[in-house]
Design an enzyme around this catalytic site. Structure first.
Site, PDB file in Angstrom:
ATOM      1  N   PHE A   7      43.811  37.316  38.776  1.00 34.07           N
ATOM      2  CA  PHE A   7      43.724  36.327  39.843  1.00 34.07           C
ATOM      3  C   PHE A   7      44.063  34.970  39.251  1.00 34.07           C
ATOM      4  CE2 PHE A   7      41.551  35.929  44.130  1.00 34.07           C
ATOM      5  CZ  PHE A   7      42.112  37.076  44.646  1.00 34.07           C
ATOM      6  N   GLN A  19      39.148  22.958  49.356  1.00 32.61           N
ATOM      7  CA  GLN A  19      40.249  23.785  48.865  1.00 32.61           C
ATOM      8  C   GLN A  19      41.156  24.261  49.987  1.00 32.61           C
ATOM      9  OE1 GLN A  19      39.660  27.975  47.111  1.00 32.61           O
ATOM     10  NE2 GLN A  19      40.344  26.777  45.379  1.00 32.61           N
ATOM     11  N   HIS A  54      43.853  26.850  50.598  1.00 32.55           N
ATOM     12  CA  HIS A  54      44.404  28.057  49.993  1.00 32.55           C
ATOM     13  C   HIS A  54      45.904  28.063  50.246  1.00 32.55           C
ATOM     14  CE1 HIS A  54      45.117  32.294  49.157  1.00 32.55           C
ATOM     15  NE2 HIS A  54      43.876  32.416  48.721  1.00 32.55           N
ATOM     16  N   LEU A  92      43.764  34.182  56.388  1.00 32.58           N
ATOM     17  CA  LEU A  92      44.069  34.277  54.964  1.00 32.58           C
ATOM     18  C   LEU A  92      44.964  35.453  54.593  1.00 32.58           C
ATOM     19  CD1 LEU A  92      43.193  32.714  52.389  1.00 32.58           C
ATOM     20  CD2 LEU A  92      41.828  34.726  51.880  1.00 32.58           C
ATOM     21  N   GLU A 120      45.105  36.248  47.719  1.00 31.67           N
ATOM     22  CA  GLU A 120      45.775  35.995  46.460  1.00 31.67           C
ATOM     23  C   GLU A 120      46.094  37.312  45.745  1.00 31.67           C
ATOM     24  OE1 GLU A 120      43.876  32.749  44.523  1.00 31.67           O
ATOM     25  OE2 GLU A 120      44.412  33.471  42.539  1.00 31.67           O
ATOM     26  N   ARG A 169      44.997  27.246  42.840  1.00 28.73           N
ATOM     27  CA  ARG A 169      45.324  27.168  44.257  1.00 28.73           C
ATOM     28  C   ARG A 169      45.805  25.797  44.697  1.00 28.73           C
ATOM     29  NH1 ARG A 169      40.430  30.914  46.667  1.00 28.73           N
ATOM     30  NH2 ARG A 169      41.414  32.834  45.962  1.00 28.73           N
ATOM     31  N   HIS A 209      40.246  26.435  53.226  1.00 31.56           N
ATOM     32  CA  HIS A 209      39.653  27.700  52.822  1.00 31.56           C
ATOM     33  C   HIS A 209      38.233  27.604  52.300  1.00 31.56           C
ATOM     34  CE1 HIS A 209      39.676  31.795  51.563  1.00 31.56           C
ATOM     35  NE2 HIS A 209      39.554  31.515  50.292  1.00 31.56           N
ATOM     36  N   ARG A 267      38.013  25.503  42.898  1.00 28.20           N
ATOM     37  CA  ARG A 267      37.420  26.807  42.608  1.00 28.20           C
ATOM     38  C   ARG A 267      38.494  27.818  42.251  1.00 28.20           C
ATOM     39  NH1 ARG A 267      36.363  31.737  45.814  1.00 28.20           N
ATOM     40  NH2 ARG A 267      37.645  30.834  47.436  1.00 28.20           N
TER      41      ARG A 267
END
Ligand SMILES: Cc1cc2nc3c(=O)[nH]c(=O)nc-3n(C[C@H](O)[C@H](O)[C@H](O)COP(=O)(O)OP(=O)(O)OC[C@H]3O[C@@H](n4cnc5c(N)ncnc54)[C@H](O)[C@@H]3O)c2cc1C
Ligand code: SF4
Ligand code: SF4
Ligand code: FES
Lengths: 604, 245
Positions: free
Chosen positions: A121, A234, A236, A250, A253, A309, A380, A415
């Site tokens: 990730f 954040q 995304h 979403l 990822e 991100r 997000h 994050r």
């Protein structure tokens, strides 16, 4: 005078996502009488939507991983604004918390030798995310739910908390109403855990559900608790952009983790064009190396699609603005191309990313095994939230604890994917434990009946205005629209000043909100209540973003486009002053102990 | 695609209700839930509807659309005939609360009556187990369940015969199957399934399987194997007796 139904617990947990349920389980295990309150049905909280996985240095796939690497990755991702104590505890305790989930029945995907499988990730140096296909959140919430219902906790489903009650400086209870029938409730207790999640509904394009109106933050703020890092929202990089009605949903990822690539309208892998210095060492030079990385080659470095991100989101934004976007204002995310490398790639994609396949097939008529998706940034996650003590998760108000997305600290300025689900269990557990301890060592509380009545009366006034009042949905749309435009992914002083003016006008409209119908399952009423919380968090986000005159992590200021070392020494803290004004200040970050500094140096 | 559509929505509460028509503009790509939200925001602010994720992941927005039990957020308007009013009703197997929202709390109470997960002791001193992907996958199918309760809604034992006190319904049979077939589980739920949860009431009509939005093979993979376990445990001696005779 409105009637109240009365309940009494040792520990009240507000929120039944991963953090709330984990806290409740822990508190109940100490023998405390535990009550849980949540706005939705049990098992439907936001956690259910999490897809990609839960980060923990189990080192099942790559034995070079350890808590030290995880800690350093988390700090780097957060641009060193993180509460380093939380980052340390999180990295150390996450593996144990994942194993705990397995002991309660969770079934993660497996490695060949039967251990928990881990995937790559963004921002994580080694494959670290334990997962179940792309429905990890469902596995996690169901595990906690099914375990939790046998621990004696009492769940009050579909209830909204309106206000926290205080008793000589400490939190004494909460009052609210049940959404189904509209009856008022008061929950008296000795300690409260806020696990209410994020604020994504402050923006127009979001992956978040209606629940994400920042209630916990507003509840804490109103009783004097400090909020922190509110400027860090954040975005995304990959949300759906088409059809319009699903904009923002979403796209995990995990698609990029499995080898999916980003291209612009010219077919170029534009992520190779802009790799930040902090990550140069760890990023692949060629497409071929990037591919090998996603397939588990330990000698390869990650493709630039898996950078953090904030960076990927801004690159996409740039491509779209430069006119190199996809037809509906995004860019292309392609996983189907892996057929060049993998035979039976269609089966492979469906097995690795079942719900993505499903989502695009059903909502966009698109087969991701054959065609590229169109994606663009979506609101997000909230890095900011209630300021807590790293060990105990207690806020600055005695007896009031916070965990999960509602709490600030672990993620700093940005994050890493997968670090939220682990956050929920690590700090949910801690919050539950310390809240139970607090309840044990502090006596019973007294309820402020007057405050109770005034809260209920305030909640009911919109009914008196009826249809002549302001439409609550419209206020919410207008707020979301403006926050998206003026305090979104690219920020400037000028636009944020405008936003503050608009927010001030919207506060006035909220005061005039009107509701028709009665109190039973009245979504209009629910929205009217929630939007008041959204106002507070929107103002806090804007003020904090204005004050931070630099670009760092999720905050990008066009007027201050670079990172400023000086600002790297501070968090921004927001709280309510005595005369109900929003106070905002810089707070120096506590110095990091030498041994943690050494870990960061070593991992550079 | 049509530019507007009419939705005939059941509006009412436990005391009763009626259908009312609402016409609203529609666009390409919209799902039923979008239309309901639009009607709610612009015409009837107190229209009651339950939803969360809007992506088919939480199982909150279950309703009956033109008589078919479905998730409103995953039903595209382009798949419905918009020349006629689209009929929206709450699920029938549960008591109504208001409009499209029903009281599904029974499902949560009934779940508690099923014995919880009980793992064997860990395989290794560090408290971990080893499991093969193939063994895990069988159960993962059941764990995909989003608890939308659409299967409960169509099951005649609940919908027509109202046996909620005696029968746990397909969703909870799937749950029981996930526990029974869990590679680590050691608990025995077979006797409960027979006596307390009355799996025998299910006559494999497969209605539940046909409506499951997660495409869980409820009958073949969950209920029938459970029924076989019941048969093995309770009727085996008898079977043997017959063989001997
Ligand atoms: C689509 C999507 C995918 C994601 N994927 C990942 C991933 O792969 N990995 C990862 O680590 N993270 C992921 N995240 C982030 C992560 O899922 C969330 O941050 C996390 O689940 C938040 O959990 P929580 O327990 O803090 O809150 P939630 O699960 O949101 O729960 C909040 C609870 O608080 C309750 N509540 C709120 N306000 C009130 C009130 N006023 N009164 C009573 N109750 C209230 C709600 O009803 C709810 O029960 C994803 C997020 C989204 C949206
Ligand atoms: S197959 Fe059994 S459980 Fe499913 S709907 Fe029919 S009777 Fe009910
Ligand atoms: S088994 Fe399928 S239909 Fe039944 S509740 Fe679960 S997801 Fe819904
Ligand atoms: S809103 Fe979550 S399944 Fe429809």
């Amino acid at each position: 005078m409105p009637e109240f139904q009365r309940f009494s617990y040792d520990v009240l947990v507000i929120g039944a996502g991963g953090a709330g349920l984990r806290a409740a389980i822990e508190a109940a295990a100490t023998g405390a009488k535990v009550g849980v309150v949540c706005k939705s049905l049990l098992g439907k909280a936001h956690t259910v939507m999490a897809e990609g996985g839960i980060a923990a240095a189990l080192a099942n796939v790559d034995d070079r991983d350890s808590w030290r690497v995880h800690f350093a990755d988390t700090m780097r991702g957060g641009q060193y604004l993180n509460n380093w104590r939380m980052a340390e505890l999180h990295a150390k305790e996450a593996p144990e918390c994942v194993r705990e989930l397995e002991a309660w029945g969770a079934l993660f995907d497996r490695t060949k030798d039967g251990k928990i499988l881990q995937r790559n990730f963004g921002g994580h140096r080694y494959p670290r995310l334990a997962h179940v296909g792309d429905r990890t959140g469902l596995e996690m919430i169901r595990t906690l739910q099914d375990h939790g219902i046998h621990t004696g906790m009492e769940v009050n489903m579909e209830c909204t908390v309106l206000s926290l009650l205080m008793d000589s400086g400490r939190v004494a209870g909460a009052c609210g109403y049940d959404r189904e029938r509209g009856r008022f409730h008061v929950w008296q207790e000795k300690a409260v855990v806020l696990a209410t999640g994020g604020i994504g509904r402050a923006f127009k394009v979001t992956s978040n559900s209606w629940e994400y109106t920042g209630d916990g933050l507003a509840l804490a703020y109103r009783v004097g608790a400090e909020l922190q890092d509110m400027e860090f929202v954040q975005f995304h990089p990959t949300g759906m952009v088409w059809p319009i009605s699903v904009r923002g949903i979403l796209v995990t990822e995990g698609v990029r983790g499995e080898g999916g690539v980003l291209r612009n309208s010219e077919g170029r892998r534009f992520m190779f064009d802009d790799i930040p210095d902090l990550y140069k060492e760890q990023t692949a030079d060629t497409e071929e190396e990037g591919w090998r990385y996603t397939q588990g080659d330990k000698n390869a470095r990650r493709p630039p699609e898996l950078l953090t991100r904030d960076h990927v989101a801004r690159c996409i934004n740039r491509e779209v603005k430069a006119g190199r976007g996809s037809p509906h204002g995004g860019v292309f995310l392609d996983i189907s191309w892996i057929k060049q490398h993998i035979s039976k790639s269609e089966e492979h994609i469906k097995r690795k990313l079942p719900s993505m396949y499903h989502q695009f097939k059903q909502l966009a008529d698109l087969d991701i095994t054959k065609e590229p998706m169109e994606v663009g940034p979506t609101t997000h996650y909230m890095m900011g939230g209630i300021r807590v003590d790293g060990d105990s998760q207690m806020s600055t108000v005695p007896g009031l604890f916070a965990a999960g997305e509602a709490a600030a600290g672990l993620h700093g300025a940005n994050r890493l994917g997968g670090n939220s689900l682990s956050d929920l269990v690590v700090f949910g557990r801690r919050a539950g434990r310390y809240a139970a301890e607090f309840a044990k060592s502090n006596g019973a509380t007294v309820i402020d009946e007057q405050h109770l009545q005034s809260t209920a009366n305030d909640a009911l006034t919109p009914f008196e205005r009826g249809p002549t009042g302001e439409n609550p949905y419209q206020i919410q749309y207008d707020l979301q629209d403006k926050m998206q435009d003026l305090v979104g992914i690219v920020r400037t002083e000028n636009e944020m000043q405008q936003a503050l003016d608009i927010i001030a006008q919207l506060y006035k409209r909220v005061e005039r909100v009107g509701i028709t119908g009665n109190r039973e399952y009245n979504n209009g009423w629910h929205t009217a209540v929630d939007v008041a919380n959204l106002m507070i968090v929107s103002e806090a986000v804007t003020r904090a973003a204005l004050l931070r005159k630099e670009s760092r992590g999720a905050q990008f200021r066009e007027d201050f486009p670079t990172k400023d070392t000086e600002w790297g020494k501070y968090n921004i803290v927001v709280k309510q002053s005595q005369d109900d004004e929003m106070q905002i200040e810089q707070r120096a970050i506590a110095p990091m102990p030498e041994e943690l500094k050494a870990v960061i140096e070593e991992m550079k | 695609m049509a530019t507007q559509a009419t939705f005939r929505i059941w509006r009412g509460d436990p005391a009763g209700g009626t259908f009312q028509d609402y016409t609203t503009p529609v666009e390409e790509g919209m799902v039923v839930l979008d239309a309901v939200h639009r009607i709610q925001a612009q015409q009837v602010t107190d229209l009651a509807v339950r939803w969360n994720c809007k992506a088919g992941k939480c199982g909150s927005c279950s309703a009956e659309i033109n008589g078919m039990p479905k998730l409103m957020c995953m039903t595209r308007l382009s798949d419905i005939n918009l020349e006629m009013p689209v009929i929206l009703e709450p699920m029938h197997a549960f008591p109504p609360i208001r409009d499209l929202v029903t009281d599904v709390s029974w499902n949560f109470r009934a779940k508690k009556t099923i014995k919880q997960f009980q793992p064997r002791s860990p395989d290794f001193p560090d408290g971990t187990w080893r499991m093969q992907q193939a063994d895990v996958e069988r159960v993962q199918e059941f764990r995909k369940c989003i608890e939308c309760f659409l299967c409960q809604d169509v099951c005649h034992v609940l919908r027509e015969h109202h046996k909620h006190d005696e029968f746990i319904g397909p969703r909870l049979l799937v749950y029981a199957a996930a526990l029974e077939m869990h590679p680590l589980d050691t608990e025995d739920r077979v006797s409960d399934l027979r006596r307390r949860h009355n799996i025998g009431y299910c006559n494999i009509t497969t209605c539940c399987r046909q409506v499951c939005p997660e495409s869980i093979t409820i009958t073949e993979n969950a209920i029938i194997p459970l029924k076989e376990r019941v048969v093995d445990q309770f009727f085996d001696p008898l079977k043997q007796l017959f063989h001997i005779l």
